[in-house]
Scaffold this motif. Structure first.
Motif, mmCIF file in Angstrom:
data_model
loop_
_atom_site.group_PDB
_atom_site.id
_atom_site.type_symbol
_atom_site.label_atom_id
_atom_site.label_comp_id
_atom_site.label_asym_id
_atom_site.label_seq_id
_atom_site.Cartn_x
_atom_site.Cartn_y
_atom_site.Cartn_z
ATOM 1 N N PHE A 60 7.051 20.546 -5.588
ATOM 2 C CA PHE A 60 7.362 19.771 -4.297
ATOM 3 C C PHE A 60 5.818 19.994 -3.577
ATOM 4 C CE2 PHE A 60 7.638 19.803 0.372
ATOM 5 C CZ PHE A 60 8.242 18.491 0.676
ATOM 6 N N GLY A 61 5.499 21.168 -3.617
ATOM 7 C CA GLY A 61 4.271 21.391 -2.774
ATOM 8 C C GLY A 61 3.050 20.715 -3.306
ATOM 9 N N ILE A 62 3.038 20.669 -4.646
ATOM 10 C CA ILE A 62 1.930 19.799 -5.552
ATOM 11 C C ILE A 62 1.933 18.643 -5.067
ATOM 12 C CG2 ILE A 62 0.911 19.253 -7.554
ATOM 13 C CD1 ILE A 62 1.918 21.966 -8.892
ATOM 14 N N ASN A 63 3.000 17.825 -5.073
ATOM 15 C CA ASN A 63 3.289 16.431 -4.874
ATOM 16 C C ASN A 63 3.055 16.125 -3.380
ATOM 17 O OD1 ASN A 63 4.596 13.848 -5.796
ATOM 18 N ND2 ASN A 63 5.696 14.125 -4.082
ATOM 19 N N PHE A 64 3.493 17.107 -2.501
ATOM 20 C CA PHE A 64 3.395 16.712 -0.949
ATOM 21 C C PHE A 64 1.888 16.643 -0.510
ATOM 22 C CE2 PHE A 64 2.736 18.615 3.041
ATOM 23 C CZ PHE A 64 3.295 17.956 4.142
ATOM 24 N N VAL A 65 0.997 17.522 -1.083
ATOM 25 C CA VAL A 65 -0.510 17.640 -0.842
ATOM 26 C C VAL A 65 -1.120 16.334 -1.170
ATOM 27 C CG1 VAL A 65 -2.715 18.787 -1.115
ATOM 28 C CG2 VAL A 65 -0.721 20.180 -0.911
ATOM 29 N N LEU A 66 -0.821 15.984 -2.509
ATOM 30 C CA LEU A 66 -1.411 14.702 -2.973
ATOM 31 C C LEU A 66 -1.041 13.575 -2.239
ATOM 32 C CD1 LEU A 66 -3.444 14.316 -5.625
ATOM 33 C CD2 LEU A 66 -2.384 16.867 -5.227
ATOM 34 N N GLY A 67 0.439 13.493 -1.951
ATOM 35 C CA GLY A 67 0.768 12.441 -1.029
ATOM 36 C C GLY A 67 0.245 12.265 0.420
ATOM 37 N N VAL A 68 -0.125 13.386 1.102
ATOM 38 C CA VAL A 68 -0.690 13.462 2.183
ATOM 39 C C VAL A 68 -2.199 12.810 2.020
ATOM 40 C CG1 VAL A 68 -1.895 14.854 4.082
ATOM 41 C CG2 VAL A 68 0.685 15.216 3.281
ATOM 42 N N ALA A 69 -3.015 13.178 1.168
ATOM 43 C CA ALA A 69 -4.379 13.038 0.767
ATOM 44 C C ALA A 69 -4.432 11.514 0.602
ATOM 45 C CB ALA A 69 -4.776 13.704 -0.418
ATOM 46 N N THR A 70 -3.416 10.887 -0.156
ATOM 47 C CA THR A 70 -3.638 9.494 -0.324
ATOM 48 C C THR A 70 -3.021 8.574 0.656
ATOM 49 O OG1 THR A 70 -1.491 9.692 -1.606
ATOM 50 C CG2 THR A 70 -3.355 9.886 -3.031
ATOM 51 N N GLY A 71 -2.221 9.158 1.526
ATOM 52 C CA GLY A 71 -1.736 8.253 2.594
ATOM 53 C C GLY A 71 -2.785 8.147 3.699
ATOM 54 N N LEU A 72 -3.453 9.258 3.962
ATOM 55 C CA LEU A 72 -4.669 9.046 4.980
ATOM 56 C C LEU A 72 -5.312 8.004 4.892
ATOM 57 C CD1 LEU A 72 -5.409 12.971 5.609
ATOM 58 C CD2 LEU A 72 -4.067 11.422 7.099
ATOM 59 N N THR A 73 -5.863 7.667 3.699
ATOM 60 C CA THR A 73 -6.752 6.752 3.450
ATOM 61 C C THR A 73 -6.181 5.296 3.749
ATOM 62 O OG1 THR A 73 -6.096 6.574 1.227
ATOM 63 C CG2 THR A 73 -7.898 7.748 1.613
ATOM 64 N N MET A 74 -5.013 4.937 3.753
ATOM 65 C CA MET A 74 -4.357 3.838 3.970
ATOM 66 C C MET A 74 -4.532 3.495 5.514
ATOM 67 S SD MET A 74 -0.848 4.014 1.745
ATOM 68 C CE MET A 74 -0.497 2.525 2.452
ATOM 69 N N GLU A 75 -4.385 4.333 6.217
ATOM 70 C CA GLU A 75 -4.534 3.799 7.880
ATOM 71 C C GLU A 75 -5.820 3.804 8.196
ATOM 72 O OE1 GLU A 75 -2.472 6.675 10.271
ATOM 73 O OE2 GLU A 75 -0.638 7.054 9.111
ATOM 74 N N PHE A 76 -7.044 4.173 7.397
ATOM 75 C CA PHE A 76 -8.275 3.763 7.667
ATOM 76 C C PHE A 76 -8.457 2.205 6.949
ATOM 77 C CE2 PHE A 76 -8.804 8.530 7.536
ATOM 78 C CZ PHE A 76 -9.415 8.625 8.716
ATOM 79 N N GLU A 77 -7.707 1.820 6.302
ATOM 80 C CA GLU A 77 -7.915 0.686 5.674
ATOM 81 C C GLU A 77 -7.466 -0.671 6.681
ATOM 82 O OE1 GLU A 77 -7.050 -0.425 1.475
ATOM 83 O OE2 GLU A 77 -6.061 1.643 1.618
ATOM 84 N N PHE A 78 -6.538 -0.083 7.586
ATOM 85 C CA PHE A 78 -6.372 -1.303 8.615
ATOM 86 C C PHE A 78 -7.572 -1.515 9.471
ATOM 87 C CE2 PHE A 78 -1.964 0.465 7.952
ATOM 88 C CZ PHE A 78 -1.434 -0.529 7.387
ATOM 89 N N GLY A 79 -8.297 -0.589 9.801
ATOM 90 C CA GLY A 79 -9.547 -0.813 10.697
ATOM 91 C C GLY A 79 -10.560 -1.222 9.622
ATOM 92 N N MET A 80 -10.782 -1.195 8.600
ATOM 93 C CA MET A 80 -11.678 -1.233 7.625
ATOM 94 C C MET A 80 -11.635 -2.623 7.168
ATOM 95 S SD MET A 80 -13.059 0.928 4.313
ATOM 96 C CE MET A 80 -11.556 0.750 3.540
ATOM 97 N N ASN A 81 -10.668 -2.754 6.662
ATOM 98 C CA ASN A 81 -10.276 -4.145 5.775
ATOM 99 C C ASN A 81 -9.421 -5.222 6.691
ATOM 100 O OD1 ASN A 81 -10.426 -1.997 3.536
ATOM 101 N ND2 ASN A 81 -10.949 -3.881 2.602
ATOM 102 N N TRP A 82 -8.717 -4.731 7.475
ATOM 103 C CA TRP A 82 -7.892 -5.571 8.395
ATOM 104 C C TRP A 82 -8.026 -5.693 9.900
ATOM 105 C CZ3 TRP A 82 -5.657 -9.117 5.257
ATOM 106 C CH2 TRP A 82 -5.675 -8.822 3.756
ATOM 107 N N SER A 83 -9.288 -5.732 10.343
ATOM 108 C CA SER A 83 -9.755 -5.320 11.488
ATOM 109 C C SER A 83 -9.123 -6.284 12.433
ATOM 110 C CB SER A 83 -11.149 -5.447 11.847
ATOM 111 O OG SER A 83 -11.674 -6.721 11.374
ATOM 112 N N TYR A 84 -8.906 -7.774 12.062
ATOM 113 C CA TYR A 84 -8.168 -8.604 13.009
ATOM 114 C C TYR A 84 -6.831 -8.407 13.197
ATOM 115 C CZ TYR A 84 -7.004 -12.759 15.770
ATOM 116 O OH TYR A 84 -6.394 -13.593 16.727
ATOM 117 N N TYR A 85 -6.066 -8.266 11.860
ATOM 118 C CA TYR A 85 -4.689 -7.774 12.077
ATOM 119 C C TYR A 85 -4.616 -6.612 13.221
ATOM 120 C CZ TYR A 85 -0.653 -5.513 10.612
ATOM 121 O OH TYR A 85 0.679 -4.996 10.402
ATOM 122 N N SER A 86 -5.466 -5.453 13.113
ATOM 123 C CA SER A 86 -5.448 -4.408 13.724
ATOM 124 C C SER A 86 -5.315 -4.831 15.412
ATOM 125 C CB SER A 86 -6.297 -3.107 13.448
ATOM 126 O OG SER A 86 -6.146 -2.865 12.164
#
Length: 526
Positions: A60-86
């Protein structure tokens, strides 16, 4: 807006979201399976259950760490690729994401360290509470994310403000208890529980086939069989609730899923098989179960499920109304005190987003021709063959899991842990729940196109002003990064599975022997 940039931005978000979603279902399900296993340890005080819990917690710990790492980038994409949406919907969409970070993620992240390092420092009962809080935080994270996503599918509790030119919250209670979000949440977490059950079942079966850690494998398989059977049944039942939510809030998605081009006499039949033809706008070689779709989607024998053609005509009417709202809004920009323009806008405000569909064909929607209006109306139809087959493949896997877990539960109940063909099948099917989860995600997101926000903001208007080269660069960077993370994840998981429990005593217990002062004794059966 360069449509190539829009499509590439969609591709990038799809790639990162689908990769992140490989980790989410396992986190959701495995966290509560740890609670079940540790509860058995606390109740029985059997050391083997402590060993079992700690072993699965490591995965669970291995999966949890990778899940957090990959989830953070998605929130940056809202400002990077979808600025008018944001900019346009950030007041609403940002609130659930902020709450998820402040309440759910920090709850989860705070207690996950105590879960791993508190075994010898906390009492059994207190450590169990910590494990439960980790599981609760994981599932609350999913709740707030799906509240945000549910609002995109059904934008309740919000209103366009002509003075600020943005969407704003007017009823947060409605956003929170959005029926689409609630249906998506229970369906998604149940699918996560199925994923974790197949994961535990498959690894346990692999151990049994190799004759390793059999005590751990038998007990883990039993827990996974019972938890998986309950979860797979709930996925199908709660999927029915999701279908009911579509009837009221996403009629076009439901019609596309069923490839229903014309409105049928109530109650409509459910199509088991067919070949949808977009060109001819009909579905050939249909095999239907009478009445079932009407019963699922309307909970009645008289409720009607509208067909695609009729919904397109309705969209055409809404586009015409939206043109009036758009014209009135332009007049209000020039003169805020224009009472006639404000009255026209208020009468047609709910259809403003439909007028925005015309911006794909003409800069000013008021100048659109009748042909362009009709073309925009047909744009509201998602890809029918894709949605039709994705749903059937996903639903087919859902019913398969019910049968498979029922068989697993039977074998676990009668203590038959030596059925080779079943154990091999348990290992082979391990990728299937991830496949079903990804298909469900694609169906939900692809099925609401062309909307970023259903009926409010077309997808092509939400993207940032980037160049094709810039988006390709970020896609390449994310692909390289995520490929490296995937390699690390697989290597760590396989290494942990091969090693088994951490300590020699743990490996002895997992193998079915109990170290004693006089030597070794067989572990008593349960």
């Amino acid at each position: 807006m360069d449509l190539a940039v829009v499509e590439l931005s969609r591709l990038q978000f799809a790639l990162t979201a689908m990769y992140h979603f490989l980790f989410v279902p396992l986190t959701l399900g495995l966290s509560f399976m740890l609670v079940i296993m540790e509860s058995i340890y606390v109740i029985t005080e059997r050391e083997i259950w402590r060993t079992i819990t700690r072993f699965w917690a490591r995965l669970f710990g291995i999966n949890f760490v990778l899940g957090v790492a990959t989830g953070l980038t998605m929130e940056f994409e809202f400002g990077m690729n979808w600025s008018y949406y944001s900019h346009y919907v950030g007041d609403i969409f940002g609130a659930p994401l902020a709450i998820e970070g402040l309440m759910a993620f920090f709850l989860e992240a705070t207690f996950v360290g105590l879960m791993f390092f508190g075994w010898d420092k906390l009492s059994k009962q207190l450590h169990l509470l910590v494990t439960f809080l980790v599981a609760l935080g994981s599932n609350l994270s999913a709740l707030w994310i799906l509240i945000a996503n549910g609002w995109m599918q059904n934008p309740v509790g919000s209103r366009f403000n002509p003075d600020t030119m943005r969407m704003e919250v007017v009823d947060f209670y409605s956003v929170l208890f959005n029926p689409v979000a609630q249906a998506k949440f229970v369906h998604t977490v149940s699918a996560g529980y199925v994923t974790a059950s197949v994961f535990v079942l498959g690894i346990s079966a692999w151990y049994l086939l190799r004759g390793r850690y059999t005590a751990l494998a038998k007990r883990s398989l039993t827990v996974a069989a019972a938890f998986g059977l309950a979860s797979s049944l709930s996925v199908v039942v709660l999927g029915d609730e999701s279908g009911y939510a579509l009837t009221d809030h996403q009629k076009m998605k439901l019609a596309a899923i069923e490839a229903m081009w014309h409105t049928e006499k109530a109650p409509a039949g459910l199509t088991l098989f067919g070949l949808p033809s977009v060109k001819d706008r009909e579905t050939r070689y249909e095999i239907k179960i009478p009445y079932v779709l009407g019963l699922i989607s309307t909970r009645s024998l008289t409720g009607q499920v509208q067909g695609i053609n009729e919904l397109v005509l309705h969209a055409q009417e809404r586009i015409e109304s939206g043109k009036l709202a758009y014209g009135a809004l332009e007049d209000l920009k020039a003169d805020r005190a224009n009472a006639a323009a404000r009255a026209t806008f208020e009468a047609n405000r709910s259809n403003l987003g439909y007028a925005m569909l015309l911006k794909r064909y003409v800069p000013d929607p008021r100048n659109a021709t009748a042909d362009q209006v009709m073309q925009a109306a047909w744009d509201t139809v998602p890809n029918v063959p894709v949605t039709f087959w994705l749903f059937r493949l996903m639903a087919g896997l859902g019913f398969f899991f019910i049968g498979f877990f029922a068989l697993a539960f039977y074998y676990a109940t009668v203590r038959r842990f030596d059925v080779k063909w079943f154990l091999r099948a348990a290992v082979i099917i391990m990728p299937l729940p991830w496949l079903a989860a990804e298909m469900g995600w694609v169906l939900a997101e692809y099925g609401r196109q062309p909307w970023a926000i259903e009926g409010v903001l077309p997808t092509f208007l939400g993207a940032s002003s980037l160049t094709v080269a810039q988006v390709w660069t970020t896609i390449a960077a994310f692909t390289l990064l995520y490929s490296a993370l995937a390699f690390i994840e697989v290597r760590l998981m396989l290494a942990a599975i091969r090693k088994g429990p951490e300590s020699k005593r743990g490996r002895d217990l997992a193998s079915g022997i109990e170290p004693t002062d006089a030597g070794y004794a067989p572990l008593p059966a349960e």
